[in-house]
Scaffold this motif. Structure first.
Motif, PDB file in Angstrom:
ATOM      1  N   TYR A 252     166.530  14.706   7.393  1.00 53.28           N
ATOM      2  CA  TYR A 252     167.346  13.588   7.868  1.00 53.28           C
ATOM      3  C   TYR A 252     167.138  13.371   9.359  1.00 53.28           C
ATOM      4  CZ  TYR A 252     170.819  10.016   8.158  1.00 53.28           C
ATOM      5  OH  TYR A 252     171.429   8.792   8.349  1.00 53.28           O
ATOM      6  N   GLY A 263     173.789  14.054   8.722  1.00 54.53           N
ATOM      7  CA  GLY A 263     173.124  13.539   7.528  1.00 54.53           C
ATOM      8  C   GLY A 263     172.564  14.672   6.683  1.00 54.53           C
ATOM      9  N   ALA A 264     171.948  15.656   7.355  1.00 58.84           N
ATOM     10  CA  ALA A 264     171.352  16.787   6.637  1.00 58.84           C
ATOM     11  C   ALA A 264     172.413  17.591   5.896  1.00 58.84           C
ATOM     12  CB  ALA A 264     170.583  17.673   7.602  1.00 58.84           C
ATOM     13  N   ILE A 267     172.906  16.057   2.695  1.00 50.01           N
ATOM     14  CA  ILE A 267     171.770  16.267   1.790  1.00 50.01           C
ATOM     15  C   ILE A 267     171.772  17.692   1.226  1.00 50.01           C
ATOM     16  CG2 ILE A 267     169.231  16.298   1.626  1.00 50.01           C
ATOM     17  CD1 ILE A 267     169.119  14.056   3.613  1.00 50.01           C
ATOM     18  N   ALA A 324     165.948  18.462  10.544  1.00 54.36           N
ATOM     19  CA  ALA A 324     167.034  17.535  10.888  1.00 54.36           C
ATOM     20  C   ALA A 324     167.251  17.480  12.390  1.00 54.36           C
ATOM     21  CB  ALA A 324     168.336  17.966  10.195  1.00 54.36           C
ATOM     22  N   GLY A 351     165.056  12.421   1.280  1.00 53.89           N
ATOM     23  CA  GLY A 351     165.793  11.704   2.307  1.00 53.89           C
ATOM     24  C   GLY A 351     167.185  11.288   1.870  1.00 53.89           C
ATOM     25  N   GLN A 352     167.521  11.615   0.621  1.00 55.18           N
ATOM     26  CA  GLN A 352     168.855  11.291   0.115  1.00 55.18           C
ATOM     27  C   GLN A 352     169.250  12.354  -0.889  1.00 55.18           C
ATOM     28  OE1 GLN A 352     170.308  10.501  -2.994  1.00 55.18           O
ATOM     29  NE2 GLN A 352     172.267   9.994  -2.038  1.00 55.18           N
ATOM     30  N   LEU A 356     175.337  11.300   0.505  1.00 61.52           N
ATOM     31  CA  LEU A 356     174.757  10.494   1.580  1.00 61.52           C
ATOM     32  C   LEU A 356     174.693   9.044   1.108  1.00 61.52           C
ATOM     33  CD1 LEU A 356     173.453  11.057   4.432  1.00 61.52           C
ATOM     34  CD2 LEU A 356     171.270  10.642   3.298  1.00 61.52           C
ATOM     35  N   GLU A 360     173.606   5.126   5.366  1.00 68.50           N
ATOM     36  CA  GLU A 360     173.159   6.328   6.073  1.00 68.50           C
ATOM     37  C   GLU A 360     171.732   6.672   5.663  1.00 68.50           C
ATOM     38  OE1 GLU A 360     176.457   8.610   4.314  1.00 68.50           O
ATOM     39  OE2 GLU A 360     176.917   9.274   6.347  1.00 68.50           O
ATOM     40  N   THR A 361     171.462   6.565   4.373  1.00 63.81           N
ATOM     41  CA  THR A 361     170.129   6.883   3.865  1.00 63.81           C
ATOM     42  C   THR A 361     169.092   5.962   4.508  1.00 63.81           C
ATOM     43  OG1 THR A 361     171.070   7.519   1.735  1.00 63.81           O
ATOM     44  CG2 THR A 361     168.698   7.081   1.796  1.00 63.81           C
ATOM     45  N   GLY A 364     168.390   6.695   8.118  1.00 64.49           N
ATOM     46  CA  GLY A 364     167.551   7.888   8.248  1.00 64.49           C
ATOM     47  C   GLY A 364     166.092   7.578   7.952  1.00 64.49           C
TER      48      GLY A 364
END
Lengths: 387, 269
Positions: A252, A263-264, A267, A324, A351-352, A356, A360-361, A364
């Motif tokens: 992310y 974000g990470a 995930i 990340a 990435g997702q 998430l 946001e996805t 990223g």
């Protein structure tokens, strides 16, 4: 270097894990709300189209009887993506051919997607994680043998153009194989094989297929790549280019390190939610006897719940499982692993995952595509294959 | 633990190129006892009880315990053929063939193919016939310990047998055995649709013994065996589970002795 966006396409809206034994195989589908699920499918497909627009490549996979992945049929998904996208290469990673009953059908499905995409398909074959055996009701013993026989039959189906042939195999039996269509790409789409174990690398190296290392971290990946190279050298085959190696990680990219980590963290659901008891993780015959006994002793009285369990972004970055942070941080983390293992030509980017959300996805992916990807392309173009 | 010499001996013999491990003891007419899919537990009290009246041979089935594993085997019938070869190798005649659970499936297959060396057949909670009511509990879906525990009438009986902490060696044995069972009995699970048809002319007297609380192989399977076999009688043991010969060794041994002495055969109503 090519970067491939993928998501396992989870349905994360589940009750408290305390209330169920296993997220895979036995979790009742009354927890799947079709109204929500339908939106998820369409959203995930949108995200692949966005990846295509951003210049990323695309990867999809399949899993069965699990909330962690609601795509039980990757040919269907990739067929849709083939039609909806323009330029991205499309990687199926992969077809679980030791569990599929009819290899000829796999050959047909892939040929169709290859044609619809006008030759953008790359075909991966996987043995499948152990809990897939229960879902496929497939025989856990002799999986490796079945895998390679299925592979042989699929390759033969793709490359035979003079009418039917018969296949009297040890595990598969098929009269009059004669697939229509034949693949768009000649002689056939590029083949990838997922490997988690350095011991399986040599055979993949012999064939010259792309070896996809999934969450194998620093040392595992290095060993896999080394074994692949060594085997080819041993057989007097050409040294593999970097595009024979792929590394998969949870990635992310945020505007700042903080946002990247945030974000990470979402995930990481992919690892933390994977609650699976031992008898699904370790069906009879999946592992060698020695490995099996070790696994049983390690689990002891309790079941092998939550193989990964609660973890942190920092811990997984250390292991090379997660990349990340802000774009430069992400680049440096990737480079660190890249240098350690001797380089690789494909980055498979989860990435997702989990909760998430769509925006946001996309943010990223955009940041990655704009700020990290160009530097990665330079990285492997400037470098040369390791000796 | 006593300091007297054990009442049994062990040796190996060769069948179809495979090393088969045998445990033998007792005196009298020959009895061959097979074991469950979870492996042999050695010279159990049930064998000791049988040994008073029979010369007992307890082979480790091919692929289990110390018998060599036939990696080519695909179904229980393959193991049954090997066990019939063992009877030939040992030149046993007028054998009382006893099989519990998966061992009973093998024993029934053996009798279906060749009962010329058999005097009596004893099937204890035997797998091999698909139940019309209920299902044979699928060990592939559960942790080994849970599966074995389900074979007893209750948890207390399990603890009595294996203690508070199951020894690690038993986990190994159950896991090792489970792989062999998966090799030959994965699909369909623990039965053969053709077997009942093939039992119709197995003339030797058969005693079927079932624990009343068998949660692994439904009592209905015993009833179906009794229907398929021309000379069979079903005996239900009260307050016992699937592993009835572990829970009530004396009672089960006595039932077998009585049956062999005075074979009572009657189809189940």
């Amino acid at each position: 270097m090519r970067a491939w966006h993928f998501s396992e396409n989870a349905y994360p809206y589940l009750p408290d894990p305390e209330t169920y034994d296993s997220i895979r195989v036995t979790l009742p589908n009354r927890y799947y709300d079709p109204k929500i699920g339908a939106e998820l499918y369409n959203r995930y497909l949108d995200e692949w189209v966005i990846a295509d627009d951003l210049g990323l490549e695309i990867m999809a996979n399949e899993h069965h009887q699990t909330a962690t992945c609601i795509d039980p049929a990757v040919p269907i998904i990739m067929g849709i993506v083939a039609r909806e996208t323009k330029r991205a290469r499309l990687l199926v990673l992969g077809n679980p051919i030791a569990n599929r009953r009819q290899p000829v059908r796999v050959a047909e499905e892939m040929a169709v997607v290859d044609n619809i995409s006008r030759g953008r398909l790359e075909v991966g074959f996987v043995r499948g994680v152990p809990y897939e055996i229960s879902a496929a009701n497939s025989h856990p013993v002799r999986m490796q043998e079945r895998f390679w026989e299925a592979h042989d039959l699929i390759l033969k189906a793709w490359t035979s153009h003079d009418g039917p042939f018969n296949w009297e195999g040890r595990y598969f039996h098929h009269r009059q194989v004669n697939i229509w269509p034949r693949p768009y790409q000649q002689p056939h789409p590029p083949v990838w094989i997922t490997t988690l174990n350095p011991k399986s690398a040599p055979k993949i190296g012999e064939k010259g297929y792309v070896a996809a290392c999934f969450l194998t971290g620093f040392e595992g990946t290095k060993q896999i790549i080394a074994n692949y190279r060594a085997r080819r050298a041993e057989l007097g085959l050409s040294a593999p280019a970097l595009d024979r190696f792929a590394y998969a990680a949870l990635i992310y990219t945020g505007e700042t390190d903080e946002l990247g980590y945030e974000g990470a963290r979402k995930i990481l659901w992919y690892l933390e939610a994977n609650k699976v008891p031992l008898h699904f993780v370790n069906p009879p015959g999946y592992l060698s006897l020695e490995a099996n006994i070790q696994a049983v002793r390690a689990a002891g009285q309790r079941m092998g719940y939550q193989a990964f369990g609660k973890t942190s972004v920092e811990e997984q970055i250390q292991k090379g499982i997660v990349f990340a942070g802000n774009p430069d941080t992400v680049y440096q983390q990737i480079k660190r692993l890249y240098d350690h293992v001797g380089g690789f030509g494909h980055l498979l980017m989860m990435g997702q995952a989990g909760f998430l959300e769509h925006q946001e996805t996309v943010r990223g992916l955009e940041l990655f595509a704009r700020e990290v990807y160009p530097r990665l392309k330079e990285l492997s173009n400037g470098g040369s294959p390791a000796p | 633990m006593t300091t007297t010499t054990p009442n049994w001996t062990e040796r190996t013999t060769l069948v179809a190129g495979l090393s088969i491990h045998l445990t033998e003891g007792g005196q009298g007419d020959p009895a061959v006892v097979l074991h469950h899919s979870t492996g042999s537990l050695g010279w159990i009290p049930f064998y000791e009880a049988l040994a008073r009246r029979f010369s007992v041979t307890a082979p480790d089935l091919p692929g289990y315990n110390q018998s060599e594993r036939p990696v080519w085997a695909r179904e229980p019938r393959d193991l049954a053929i090997l066990m019939n070869r063992l009877l030939d190798r040992l030149d046993l005649r007028r054998v009382t063939l006893i099989g519990p659970g998966f061992g009973g499936f093998i024993a029934a297959e053996m009798a279906a193919m060749n009962s010329s060396r058999l005097q009596a057949l004893v099937l204890i909670g035997a797998a091999g016939i698909r139940p019309e009511r209920g299902e044979i509990m699928d060990q592939m879906l559960f942790k080994d310990e849970h599966y074995v525990k389900s074979g007893f009438r209750d948890e207390a009986a399990f603890r009595e047998m294996f203690g508070e902490e199951v020894p690690l060696e038993l986990y190994d044995l159950w896991d090792f055995s489970r792989e062999m069972t998966a090799r030959v009995a994965w699909r369909p699970y623990m039965y053969n649709r053709r077997l009942p048809h093939l039992l119709r002319e197995v003339e030797i007297p058969t005693l079927l013994i079932w624990g009343e609380q068998d949660r692994i192989v439904p009592l209905n399977c015993g009833e179906l065996y009794a229907q398929a076999l021309p000379h069979a009688r079903l005996e239900i043991v009260k307050n016992a589970g699937h592993l009835v010969e572990l829970e009530e060794p004396e009672q089960v041994a006595r039932l077998i002795e009585t049956q062999v002495a005075t074979p009572v055969t009657r189809r189940a109503e």
